[in-house]
Design an enzyme around this catalytic site. Structure first.
Site, PDB file in Angstrom:
ATOM      1  N   ALA A 261      10.386  -6.826  14.579  1.00 36.56           N
ATOM      2  CA  ALA A 261       8.480  -6.792  14.256  1.00 36.56           C
ATOM      3  C   ALA A 261       8.543  -5.579  15.993  1.00 36.56           C
ATOM      4  O   ALA A 261       8.343  -4.831  16.718  1.00 36.56           O
ATOM      5  CB  ALA A 261       7.442  -7.239  13.884  1.00 36.56           C
TER       6      ALA A 261
ATOM      7  N   HIS B 129      11.454 -18.909  24.144  1.00 39.47           N
ATOM      8  CA  HIS B 129      11.394 -18.073  25.811  1.00 39.47           C
ATOM      9  C   HIS B 129      12.529 -17.784  25.244  1.00 39.47           C
ATOM     10  O   HIS B 129      12.847 -16.485  25.894  1.00 39.47           O
ATOM     11  CB  HIS B 129      11.331 -18.868  26.519  1.00 39.47           C
ATOM     12  CG  HIS B 129      11.002 -18.051  27.973  1.00 39.47           C
ATOM     13  ND1 HIS B 129      10.316 -16.914  28.354  1.00 39.47           N
ATOM     14  CD2 HIS B 129      12.168 -18.247  28.903  1.00 39.47           C
ATOM     15  CE1 HIS B 129      10.492 -16.511  29.009  1.00 39.47           C
ATOM     16  NE2 HIS B 129      12.053 -17.087  29.673  1.00 39.47           N
TER      17      HIS B 129
ATOM     18  N   ASN C 262       6.941 -15.574  23.583  1.00 39.09           N
ATOM     19  CA  ASN C 262       7.403 -15.493  22.985  1.00 39.09           C
ATOM     20  C   ASN C 262       7.393 -16.939  22.231  1.00 39.09           C
ATOM     21  O   ASN C 262       8.109 -17.851  23.357  1.00 39.09           O
ATOM     22  CB  ASN C 262       9.253 -14.786  21.911  1.00 39.09           C
ATOM     23  CG  ASN C 262       9.461 -15.423  20.671  1.00 39.09           C
ATOM     24  OD1 ASN C 262       8.186 -15.426  19.423  1.00 39.09           O
ATOM     25  ND2 ASN C 262      10.364 -16.051  20.416  1.00 39.09           N
TER      26      ASN C 262
ATOM     27  N   TYR D 149      -3.062  -6.807   9.176  1.00 36.28           N
ATOM     28  CA  TYR D 149      -4.089  -5.694   9.198  1.00 36.28           C
ATOM     29  C   TYR D 149      -4.880  -6.626   8.057  1.00 36.28           C
ATOM     30  O   TYR D 149      -4.253  -7.731   7.084  1.00 36.28           O
ATOM     31  CB  TYR D 149      -4.307  -4.895   8.300  1.00 36.28           C
ATOM     32  CG  TYR D 149      -3.676  -4.343   7.350  1.00 36.28           C
ATOM     33  CD1 TYR D 149      -3.775  -4.415   6.426  1.00 36.28           C
ATOM     34  CD2 TYR D 149      -1.634  -4.412   7.628  1.00 36.28           C
ATOM     35  CE1 TYR D 149      -2.566  -3.657   4.954  1.00 36.28           C
ATOM     36  CE2 TYR D 149      -0.939  -3.605   6.972  1.00 36.28           C
ATOM     37  CZ  TYR D 149      -1.414  -3.925   5.487  1.00 36.28           C
ATOM     38  OH  TYR D 149      -0.673  -3.659   4.551  1.00 36.28           O
TER      39      TYR D 149
ATOM     40  N   LYS E 183       0.647  -0.905  -0.147  1.00 29.12           N
ATOM     41  CA  LYS E 183       0.141   0.148   0.231  1.00 29.12           C
ATOM     42  C   LYS E 183       0.597   1.028  -0.093  1.00 29.12           C
ATOM     43  O   LYS E 183       0.579   2.170  -0.263  1.00 29.12           O
ATOM     44  CB  LYS E 183      -1.299   0.026   1.097  1.00 29.12           C
ATOM     45  CG  LYS E 183      -1.646  -1.389   1.737  1.00 29.12           C
ATOM     46  CD  LYS E 183      -2.651  -1.419   0.297  1.00 29.12           C
ATOM     47  CE  LYS E 183      -3.657  -2.502   0.664  1.00 29.12           C
ATOM     48  NZ  LYS E 183      -3.059  -3.462   0.630  1.00 29.12           N
TER      49      LYS E 183
ATOM     50  N   LYS F 118      14.343  -5.909   5.441  1.00 24.39           N
ATOM     51  CA  LYS F 118      14.988  -4.886   6.224  1.00 24.39           C
ATOM     52  C   LYS F 118      16.397  -5.639   6.825  1.00 24.39           C
ATOM     53  O   LYS F 118      17.528  -4.349   7.760  1.00 24.39           O
ATOM     54  CB  LYS F 118      13.786  -4.921   7.459  1.00 24.39           C
ATOM     55  CG  LYS F 118      12.663  -5.060   6.796  1.00 24.39           C
ATOM     56  CD  LYS F 118      11.560  -4.559   7.948  1.00 24.39           C
ATOM     57  CE  LYS F 118      10.245  -4.351   7.656  1.00 24.39           C
ATOM     58  NZ  LYS F 118       8.684  -3.821   8.149  1.00 24.39           N
TER      59      LYS F 118
END
Length: 273
Positions: free
Chosen positions: A129, A152, A149, A215, A15, A64
């Site tokens: 993230a 761990h 998580n 989303y 987007k 990234k």
């Protein structure tokens, strides 16, 4: 006209081009912004060619960390995140790497009138993230930030790395039985319609707010789960996407665009995958 792009693979669903075109129209900036499909293993070559003529780009999965290595200089928030989602060519030719995800999340939460100060916040996931949003969340002075998580040890490593920033701790999924004020899902589980292994007892009905960084047009599975167990509010990550893009635009152009109308346009007119 100045050139920008978003690098990814896949990238057709992004987007970012429509978001930045709307920002440019709003602010009167003359820029072009296009999606750029980067072959796996060719990030450096593509980026070098791109920056011969262009001024900046956003980075999405899976590049990234490649962008982190590619940058000649890193902002403190990019260094802490260990990942870069924005590259900018400086006047001397230096490529600056930044990470705008964390500020995007915090701004979106504030837009939704979510309290962060003195709140108990549960962060699901210990990947990139999560790492990118820890410092901005702790800057808001929560009572406690708890990371959980599936592995761990990975959460423990992240806590050790960031414990100097504020009240951060870790807990195993199976030991999470007390309600918190805010749950942030930073895992990618929603992309495959899966749920993190989280107890319903972490939600205090009509009080706990649940936020999913993913989303979709319909409620994500995490937001569905939260709603079923009485969450006061559920929020998906489309606003975070717009807010982190606004911060990237500001880094490039020196103007912070308004986001409300852009987010409303996306909700109304764009098919959200």
């Amino acid at each position: 006209m100045d050139h920008y792009a978003v690098f990814g693979n896949p990238v057709g669903h992004s987007k970012s081009p429509i978001i930045h075109r709307l920002f440019a129209q709003q602010t009167g900036q003359k820029i072009s912004y296009d999606p750029k499909l980067v072959p796996i293993g060719q990030f450096t070559e593509v980026a070098n060619n791109f920056f011969e003529k262009a001024l900046g780009c956003n980075i999405t999965v899976p590049f990234k960390e490649d962008a982190f290595q590619f940058a000649n200089e890193l902002t403190p928030r990019a260094q802490l995140a260990g990942a870069v989602n924005t590259l900018k060519k400086l006047q001397d030719g230096t490529i600056l790497g930044d990470n705008t995800d964390g500020i995007g999340l915090v701004r979106d939460l504030k837009n939704a009138k979510v309290l962060l100060k003195n709140q108990r916040i549960l962060l699901l996931g210990a990947g990139g993230a999560s790492r990118g949003v820890i410092e901005p969340l702790l800057n808001e002075q929560p009572q406690q930030l708890i990371i959980t998580n599936r592995t761990h040890e990975k959460a423990q490593t992240l806590v050790e790395l960031t414990k100097h920033l504020g009240p951060i701790t870790t807990e195993r999924y199976e030991n999470l039985n007390d309600p918190v004020d805010l749950i942030i899902n930073a895992t990618s589980a929603s992309l495959s319609s899966e749920l993190p292994n989280i107890s319903k007892h972490t939600i205090k009905p009509q009080q706990t707010i649940c936020y999913d960084m993913m989303y979709s047009r319909e409620l994500t599975v995490f937001c569905q789960w939260a709603k079923q167990h009485g969450a006061a509010k559920t929020i998906d990550g489309l606003g975070m996407l717009v807010e982190q893009a606004a911060e990237s635009f500001y880094l490039w152009r020196g103007i912070l665009p308004k986001t409300e109308a852009v987010l409303r346009f996306l909700r109304q007119h764009i098919t959200i995958n």
